[in-house]
Design an enzyme around this catalytic site. Structure first.
Site, PDB file in Angstrom:
ATOM      1  N   SER A  13       0.831  -1.206   0.000  1.00  0.00           N
ATOM      2  CA  SER A  13       0.000   0.000   0.000  1.00  0.00           C
ATOM      3  C   SER A  13       0.862   1.251   0.000  1.00  0.00           C
ATOM      4  O   SER A  13       1.908   1.288   0.666  1.00  0.00           O
ATOM      5  CB  SER A  13      -0.902   0.019   1.243  1.00  0.00           C
ATOM      6  OG  SER A  13      -1.631   1.225   1.318  1.00  0.00           O
ATOM      7  N   ASP A  40       9.065   4.077   2.591  1.00  0.00           N
ATOM      8  CA  ASP A  40       9.426   5.454   2.251  1.00  0.00           C
ATOM      9  C   ASP A  40       8.287   6.219   1.579  1.00  0.00           C
ATOM     10  O   ASP A  40       8.386   7.435   1.391  1.00  0.00           O
ATOM     11  CB  ASP A  40      10.692   5.495   1.386  1.00  0.00           C
ATOM     12  CG  ASP A  40      10.546   4.774   0.058  1.00  0.00           C
ATOM     13  OD1 ASP A  40       9.487   4.160  -0.182  1.00  0.00           O
ATOM     14  OD2 ASP A  40      11.499   4.825  -0.746  1.00  0.00           O
ATOM     15  N   PRO A  94      -1.428  12.218   3.597  1.00  0.00           N
ATOM     16  CA  PRO A  94      -1.655  13.261   4.597  1.00  0.00           C
ATOM     17  C   PRO A  94      -1.742  12.654   6.001  1.00  0.00           C
ATOM     18  O   PRO A  94      -2.022  11.465   6.153  1.00  0.00           O
ATOM     19  CB  PRO A  94      -2.998  13.869   4.182  1.00  0.00           C
ATOM     20  CG  PRO A  94      -3.681  12.807   3.399  1.00  0.00           C
ATOM     21  CD  PRO A  94      -2.599  12.027   2.716  1.00  0.00           C
ATOM     22  N   LYS A 140       2.530  -3.847   6.954  1.00  0.00           N
ATOM     23  CA  LYS A 140       2.868  -3.981   5.531  1.00  0.00           C
ATOM     24  C   LYS A 140       4.352  -3.715   5.293  1.00  0.00           C
ATOM     25  O   LYS A 140       4.999  -4.399   4.494  1.00  0.00           O
ATOM     26  CB  LYS A 140       2.002  -3.043   4.685  1.00  0.00           C
ATOM     27  CG  LYS A 140       0.541  -3.498   4.587  1.00  0.00           C
ATOM     28  CD  LYS A 140      -0.251  -2.620   3.638  1.00  0.00           C
ATOM     29  CE  LYS A 140      -1.714  -3.032   3.563  1.00  0.00           C
ATOM     30  NZ  LYS A 140      -1.927  -4.396   3.049  1.00  0.00           N
TER      31      LYS A 140
END
Length: 222
Positions: free
Chosen positions: A112, A117, A123, A137
């Site tokens: 996802s 990074d 947001p 994840k």
């Protein structure tokens, strides 16, 4: 199955089900790992072999991968569990470890945007809502990278269930965010499976018509 097959985890719904359809369309032999019988009839009607097992149980995953030669493993598992432990890390870790043991040639992990990074692409309110999932994840991504398998990590943006648009792209730019239809993610997964250009890459997946903020960015054509 005598030819190397694709082992698919997460095929019962969403991106996984769309990926199953894409693999069948390409005439690739597929075995799907299912936790329950619910999607068996639909997948078997498509010509897909079924292995029952829970990705959270390493023994069951290893057993499901036994027997034939595995060309690649694709995992789309994750999300909010109905009960018990989240599969985003542990389920994928088991799949990765079993793939190594089975001698799989390639592993494609659907993760996802917001993981690793690409955290900079979302947001604060989105990160707050997805925080725990993204941590899991990222752990799965790092485990795959360290596994020694040839890998592709695909990080889709916000998922929608409408038909494919054909406008989806892959980018190595971790700052890009946007929405994407599940069917388009599946198409990108199938293309990465058959392209060496995506090997050992971490890529974000977005629809060019549904970006959050317009900017120029590098695209990987596969």
């Amino acid at each position: 199955m005598t030819a190397p097959y694709v082992f698919l985890a997460g095929a019962s719904r969403g991106v996984g089900l769309e990926t199953a359809r894409g693999l069948v369309k390409r005439s690739l032999p597929v075995k799907a790992l299912l936790r329950s019988e619910a999607a068996r009839a639909e997948l078997e009607a498509m010509g897909i072999a079924i292995a029952l097992g829970d990705a959270l149980n390493l023994g069951e995953v290893e057993q499901a991968m036994q027997g034939e030669s595995i060309g690649a493993v694709i995992s789309t598992i994750g999300g909010l569990p109905k009960d018990g432990e989240r599969a985003d890390y542990l389920g994928n870790k088991n799949l990765i470890d079993a793939a190594v043991k089975a001698g799989a040639q390639k592993f494609i992990l659907v993760s996802s945007i917001g993981s690793g990074d690409s955290v900079v692409a979302l947001p604060p309110q989105a990160l707050q809502a997805l925080g725990e999932v993204l941590v899991e994840k990222e752990k799965a991504e790092q485990h795959l990278i360290a596994s020694g398998l040839t890998y592709t990590i695909i990080r889709p943006g916000g998922l929608k269930s409408e038909p494919a648009t054909g406008n989806a792209v892959l980018t190595p730019d971790p700052t890009i965010a946007g929405s994407i239809h599940r069917a388009d993610v599946a198409e990108l997964v199938c293309r990465c499976l058959q392209s060496d250009l995506a090997n050992n890459r971490v890529l974000s997946a977005v629809d060019q018509q549904m970006l959050y903020g317009q900017k120029e960015f590098e695209k990987l054509e596969v």
